[in-house]
Design a protein around this motif. Sequence first.
Motif, PDB file in Angstrom:
ATOM      1  N   PRO A   1      62.115  51.924  -0.977  1.00  0.00           N
ATOM      2  CA  PRO A   1      63.272  52.596  -0.356  1.00  0.00           C
ATOM      3  C   PRO A   1      63.226  54.120  -0.474  1.00  0.00           C
ATOM      4  O   PRO A   1      63.647  54.827   0.442  1.00  0.00           O
ATOM      5  N   THR A   2      62.712  54.629  -1.598  1.00  0.00           N
ATOM      6  CA  THR A   2      62.653  56.082  -1.788  1.00  0.00           C
ATOM      7  C   THR A   2      61.667  56.711  -0.807  1.00  0.00           C
ATOM      8  O   THR A   2      61.966  57.743  -0.186  1.00  0.00           O
ATOM      9  N   LYS A   3      60.494  56.102  -0.664  1.00  0.00           N
ATOM     10  CA  LYS A   3      59.512  56.619   0.300  1.00  0.00           C
ATOM     11  C   LYS A   3      60.081  56.570   1.718  1.00  0.00           C
ATOM     12  O   LYS A   3      59.886  57.487   2.521  1.00  0.00           O
ATOM     13  N   LYS A   4      60.781  55.497   2.030  1.00  0.00           N
ATOM     14  CA  LYS A   4      61.369  55.351   3.369  1.00  0.00           C
ATOM     15  C   LYS A   4      62.410  56.451   3.615  1.00  0.00           C
ATOM     16  O   LYS A   4      62.455  57.050   4.700  1.00  0.00           O
ATOM     17  N   GLU A   5      63.218  56.733   2.606  1.00  0.00           N
ATOM     18  CA  GLU A   5      64.244  57.776   2.739  1.00  0.00           C
ATOM     19  C   GLU A   5      63.599  59.152   2.923  1.00  0.00           C
ATOM     20  O   GLU A   5      64.044  59.956   3.750  1.00  0.00           O
ATOM     21  N   ILE A   6      62.542  59.420   2.149  1.00  0.00           N
ATOM     22  CA  ILE A   6      61.825  60.700   2.273  1.00  0.00           C
ATOM     23  C   ILE A   6      61.209  60.823   3.659  1.00  0.00           C
ATOM     24  O   ILE A   6      61.297  61.877   4.301  1.00  0.00           O
TER      25      ILE A   6
ATOM     26  N   GLN B   1      62.165  59.449   6.451  1.00  0.00           N
ATOM     27  CA  GLN B   1      63.215  59.664   7.455  1.00  0.00           C
ATOM     28  C   GLN B   1      63.771  61.088   7.390  1.00  0.00           C
ATOM     29  O   GLN B   1      64.020  61.715   8.430  1.00  0.00           O
ATOM     30  N   LEU B   2      63.956  61.600   6.173  1.00  0.00           N
ATOM     31  CA  LEU B   2      64.521  62.941   5.999  1.00  0.00           C
ATOM     32  C   LEU B   2      63.570  64.014   6.539  1.00  0.00           C
ATOM     33  O   LEU B   2      63.995  64.931   7.254  1.00  0.00           O
ATOM     34  N   ILE B   3      62.280  63.885   6.217  1.00  0.00           N
ATOM     35  CA  ILE B   3      61.310  64.878   6.687  1.00  0.00           C
ATOM     36  C   ILE B   3      61.111  64.759   8.196  1.00  0.00           C
ATOM     37  O   ILE B   3      60.974  65.769   8.898  1.00  0.00           O
ATOM     38  N   THR B   4      61.116  63.539   8.708  1.00  0.00           N
ATOM     39  CA  THR B   4      61.019  63.338  10.157  1.00  0.00           C
ATOM     40  C   THR B   4      62.170  64.048  10.871  1.00  0.00           C
ATOM     41  O   THR B   4      61.969  64.758  11.866  1.00  0.00           O
ATOM     42  N   LYS B   5      63.367  63.885  10.345  1.00  0.00           N
ATOM     43  CA  LYS B   5      64.543  64.533  10.936  1.00  0.00           C
ATOM     44  C   LYS B   5      64.420  66.052  10.872  1.00  0.00           C
ATOM     45  O   LYS B   5      64.757  66.761  11.832  1.00  0.00           O
ATOM     46  N   SER B   6      63.929  66.566   9.741  1.00  0.00           N
ATOM     47  CA  SER B   6      63.771  68.013   9.578  1.00  0.00           C
ATOM     48  C   SER B   6      62.779  68.571  10.594  1.00  0.00           C
ATOM     49  O   SER B   6      63.015  69.623  11.201  1.00  0.00           O
ATOM     50  N   ILE B   7      61.664  67.863  10.807  1.00  0.00           N
ATOM     51  CA  ILE B   7      60.656  68.308  11.782  1.00  0.00           C
ATOM     52  C   ILE B   7      61.241  68.290  13.191  1.00  0.00           C
ATOM     53  O   ILE B   7      61.059  69.234  13.973  1.00  0.00           O
ATOM     54  N   GLN B   8      61.960  67.235  13.514  1.00  0.00           N
ATOM     55  CA  GLN B   8      62.504  67.097  14.870  1.00  0.00           C
ATOM     56  C   GLN B   8      63.626  68.090  15.152  1.00  0.00           C
ATOM     57  O   GLN B   8      63.891  68.421  16.314  1.00  0.00           O
ATOM     58  N   ASN B   9      64.276  68.591  14.112  1.00  0.00           N
ATOM     59  CA  ASN B   9      65.366  69.555  14.298  1.00  0.00           C
ATOM     60  C   ASN B   9      64.877  70.991  14.437  1.00  0.00           C
ATOM     61  O   ASN B   9      65.687  71.900  14.638  1.00  0.00           O
ATOM     62  N   ARG B  10      63.576  71.214  14.308  1.00  0.00           N
ATOM     63  CA  ARG B  10      63.035  72.566  14.448  1.00  0.00           C
ATOM     64  C   ARG B  10      63.057  73.004  15.909  1.00  0.00           C
ATOM     65  O   ARG B  10      62.819  72.232  16.807  1.00  0.00           O
TER      66      ARG B  10
ATOM     67  N   HIS C   1      55.830  52.874  11.023  1.00  0.00           N
ATOM     68  CA  HIS C   1      55.645  53.426   9.675  1.00  0.00           C
ATOM     69  C   HIS C   1      56.782  52.994   8.746  1.00  0.00           C
ATOM     70  O   HIS C   1      56.543  52.610   7.593  1.00  0.00           O
ATOM     71  N   LEU C   2      58.002  53.063   9.246  1.00  0.00           N
ATOM     72  CA  LEU C   2      59.156  52.685   8.425  1.00  0.00           C
ATOM     73  C   LEU C   2      59.116  51.204   8.059  1.00  0.00           C
ATOM     74  O   LEU C   2      59.514  50.811   6.958  1.00  0.00           O
ATOM     75  N   GLU C   3      58.625  50.379   8.967  1.00  0.00           N
ATOM     76  CA  GLU C   3      58.495  48.946   8.687  1.00  0.00           C
ATOM     77  C   GLU C   3      57.415  48.690   7.638  1.00  0.00           C
ATOM     78  O   GLU C   3      57.497  47.737   6.860  1.00  0.00           O
TER      79      GLU C   3
END
Length: 248
Positions: free
Chosen positions: A232-237, A239-248, A225-227
Amino acid sequence: MLTLTILGSGKVAHHLIANILDSDQLQLQQIYARNTNSVPDMVPESSVVHSIDQLQPADIFIIAVSDIAIEEVSKHIHLADQFVVHTSGTIPMSAISQERKGVMYMLQSFTKEKDVDFSAIPFCIEANHAKDFQMLEQIAVCFSERVYKISSKQRKAIHLAAVFVNNFANHMFTLGEEVCKEHQVPFEILKPLIAETANKIMELSPVEAQTGPASRGDQNTIKQHLELLTDPTKKEIYQLITKSIQNR
């Protein structure tokens, strides 16, 4: 019959006015509007005033203007012993200068072009006097089956949560639509998924309803997906949301 005066003619005022006129328990006393073109057509011309000094007493004044204008509008109401409330999700009750004050916040997103079922809208109310709270509650139940006693502090938190589930969620739809357009895919193909996502949390908690590559730790799909993302803004969003989900 309780009399209501509306100060404002924007989206919230528009829907309030329409529902007051449909009620057999409430009476629209007056509307204060600087812009006559924005007043709904169903309102009698005799009910509209363009100066706050022209306002007559009513059971309640409802200030339905932009957040930055609430305090200023309140200061210009000079009628004695008038109960005044505003409809903002973020402005504290203390912004109203009158001694009798309150808030009637409708937890919904409004547009003038689309009718809204008021009976399903949560009404968050507060007042600084018990008798005024009872009156405000009496008015609110004329509109909705869902009326809650909510403090200014709680209301601010509700508004914050609403930004996440409504405004930010809608922006995700915008980003998804842009991805579809970029790859010549009709956005309509995602609408059943959007509907199911919203319906699912009526029965499950959001955490229980979470699916997708981030929740199952699918690093290969995340990498693909990242590829695929060139912005760049969509990619950053992503990654940030992915990290938030994984940290739950």
